[in-house]
Design an enzyme around this catalytic site. Sequence first.
Site: not given
Lengths: 334, 379, 337
Positions: C69, C138
């Site tokens: 990322e 999540h």
Amino acid sequence: MNENEVDSNKPALTREHALELLQGMIRIRRFEEKCAELYSAMKIRGFLHLYIGEEAIAVGVMQALQPEDAIGSTYREHGHALARGISMNAIMAELYGKQEGCSHGRGGSMHIFDAATRFYGGSAIVAGGLPVAIGLALADKMQRLKRVNACFFGEGAVAEGEFHESLNLAALWKLPVLFLCENNRYAMGTALERSESVTDINIKAQSYGIRAEVVDGMNVVAVETAARRAAEAVRRGEGPCLLELRTYRFRAHSMFDPELYRNKAEVQTWKERGPIVTFMEQLKEQGLANDGDIDQIEAAVEKEIAEAVAFAEAGSWEPVEELTRNVYTERAQP
Amino acid sequence: MSEFLMPSLGADMESGILVEWMVKPGERIHRGDTVAVVETVKGIIDIEIYQDGVIDELRVQPGEKVPVGTVLATLIGEGEEMAVQQEPKAPEEKAPPEKPELAPIPPPAEPTRRHGPRISPAARRRAAALHVDLEAVIGTGPDGAITVQDVEQVSAETGPAAMRRAIAAAMTRSKREIPHYYLGTTVDLSYTLTWLERQNAERPITERMVYAVPLIKAVALALGKVPDLNGFWVKDHFEMSESVHVGVAISLRQGGLVAPALHDVQSKDLDTLMQEFHDLVNRTRTGHISLSEFTKPTITFTSLGEQGVEITYPIIYPPQVAIVGFGSIIERPWSIEGHIESRRVIKATLAADHRVSDGHSGAVFLNTVNKLLQKPEAL
Amino acid sequence: MSSAAKPGTTVKTTYREAIRAALREAMQQDSRVFLMGEDVGRYGGCYAVSKGLLEEFGPERIRDTPLSESAFVGAGIGAALGGMRPIVEVMTVNFSLLCMDQIINNAATIRHMSGGQFSVPLVIRMATGAGRQLAAQHSHSLEGCYAHIPGIRVVAPATLEDARGMLATALADPDPVLIFEHAMLYNMEGELPTDAGAVDIDHAAVRRPGNDVSLITYGGSLGKTLSAADMLAVEGIDAEVIDLRTLRPLDDDTILTSVRKTQRAVIIDEGWRSVSLSAEVAARIAEHAFYDLDAPIARVCSAEVPIPYPKHLEQAALPQPDTIVATVKSLFGESNV
């Protein structure tokens, strides 16, 4: 000397080029010394990270880069900025925080930016500039531009995840990045052998499939030679290269550092092998320079620095009313 | 002559302790030389000097802690004279700094009790715009908060319901906020009543005076002597009124007690007052009284004599600061200069706001009323 | 795919398809635009948004990245500096914590630190939100954290029009724009004009006009808020629903105009209550519309708990139409019939 170390041959140097290299290094050295003085006198504030001892790297590398190439740097960036050709006046004004500074005074010592020379700033976040550098390289590749994207970082950055992510991605996508690791052995107060299980940085680069070399960072000619070789390979589109430039900083990490982590004898040993003294000796030996030349260089440098200080002193503070400018791009009023 | 200052080595360095001088007075030094060793919070740092010269005086001694910017030493340039050598001062014996007493953390203050109901900012604005007294509004919002709708509902009310609501709210507030004190006295009303009967005998029925009128006049005149019973309590102080507007308590047929004002009573003759009184009672009982007539009285007068109570204990109408009550007229044996007679007496009570006046004022007032009622022809 | 555009006609589509259409259009119209992120190419996108785009535009412009990322968001920043118009897809906001340094210390600051010499025309898209029993790591809604940072813009498309139209405007912006797509919206169906195009990203929108209370929300909570408004209407409370659309900068004018009219405000935010975006909106209302308030400002947010896995607990943790209704009713006290 292991097989990776560059043999520091004595290259064929012209007198002109030799003096150019020497002046480049002395210019940085004296500038940094002046910064130390100004910092103690509270003209420069915040953090100050001096490049003293590492001058050969900035000067040597910049010989290999073209005006259209891009450069990303660290918080120890004054040498890079000077060697790249950013005006000393603009840099000094930036250190003072005046709006005549290259970043309008907004950045200070750690955030020198200059669009004209494609200098994309120092980063105060160790390894924070590597992803941006590979992005610039990605843009060049996608636009079919044959440019080099040089990225300076210290050996401390090697511990950060961003180093590994960036090298992997640069190699995977064959991006035109020249990774320049200035290994001065200490990340602030932590020696490399205390933070890396494998201290040979060039090996880590090779593990990503990146061609890497170890360079004697105290030898400006060796730096220039290696940098030219690597930059041309990058420019030809052969993928990223990494140079591990072994050097030493003679002063503390920053101004407020009592250097409890290394002993004075070690510093002294490296000073005796410093880039300026050794090059001067070499040039005198080879008859390429004499004391008169050196005096001339010192005088010119002193003058340039005095002018830069005067420029900064005479500079102006950005009005407080402008505080929120340049957070976003200004829009044309409807 | 130049100065060598304690340098700033970092954004957060405020001071340093001089550990050792590396130079002596008279010594020549060069730019870049380490001249002193300083201890900082981070550790011991060598301090360099950025000028050439000769050390003149060392101003700070080893062991001293000084702020950044302090002159550590002076230097002389070329051609300057050295200062006269002085005996280096022995470092002062410094008493060890006292350990600062940690002030005990005071316990959190008791939360102040909320006064009155919750009122939304919008409701306040609406009430101001509609001239609604928020004291008269009952809140139906969350936790009884007063909302815009509640204010508008009250504003839409007219007539007796609105008045009753306003008075009820006022009485509640009075008992909550005003520290009442009570004084009472019995007044021999015989002279006044006799005088009144003689007056009325010569008048047609419609012009006959009721006894309340001289009582009211006496009250108004007595207030001239005790002005701290006549006026308004505003926020946190008393505002005296020049004129005496007496609120007259009038019972309503449909229930409830209201007290609209007779104005400038102190300056009117009894006949005028009688006419106004008559008119006021009529208009009140037929509902032709406006709300503003309730806010003008500077004191209230209540007489429950017709209902047969001997003594009243009245409640002050805020923002007034006093109320005078009279009971019924009773024939009582009375001692006059040693002998007993049958006299018509009436009990007068004063309730007053102790923030403004005290028993002394109240006593003077009642005594004055009493005295005035012994000479009705002078009222 | 969609039928040929005829003016005045609509097409049945989904939020996901609308974003895809926006991506295609952007890539077709500007060769500098490219999409980069994890599994955007071969996999077709974690949420199938970019399905088919690799085949259409090739691997140079639909770039699968490694699980890096920091590197690929930073590369997006560098590519934007270097003259491209990258769209970086961070799979979800949960993973964006790994690249927060690049977003906050580089993307948001380069313009300012350089004294205006450089700007970063970068678009970052992220899926966000809870509701699919994916548990604590999540299910984040961190839009409020990003809305805190000067130097970036933050938007949250909650309708098909916005899913279709915000991307183009974001790409045209010279500064970094973060687009948050609530994961529960991807399947949302509806009708979209066939000529739907770019929309502004400067203003909030009144999705349902009303007079009694302003319900202020964004993103995945818009649908729940509209349902709540319908339920309130049955009880005689006429709610106005504001879709914030742009979270940084907030559209103060629309928010305050609404609250000044209705005199009551409830903010619905899927972030946790403490230090949330709803706290900022509440503060602005208190600062600028205090004297117009007829009731305290109220908020309906997620409970202060990492989002749990079992369905009943997850649903209890998140804002729901009935909690919104109950909160609104509590503002009316006894005067509510």
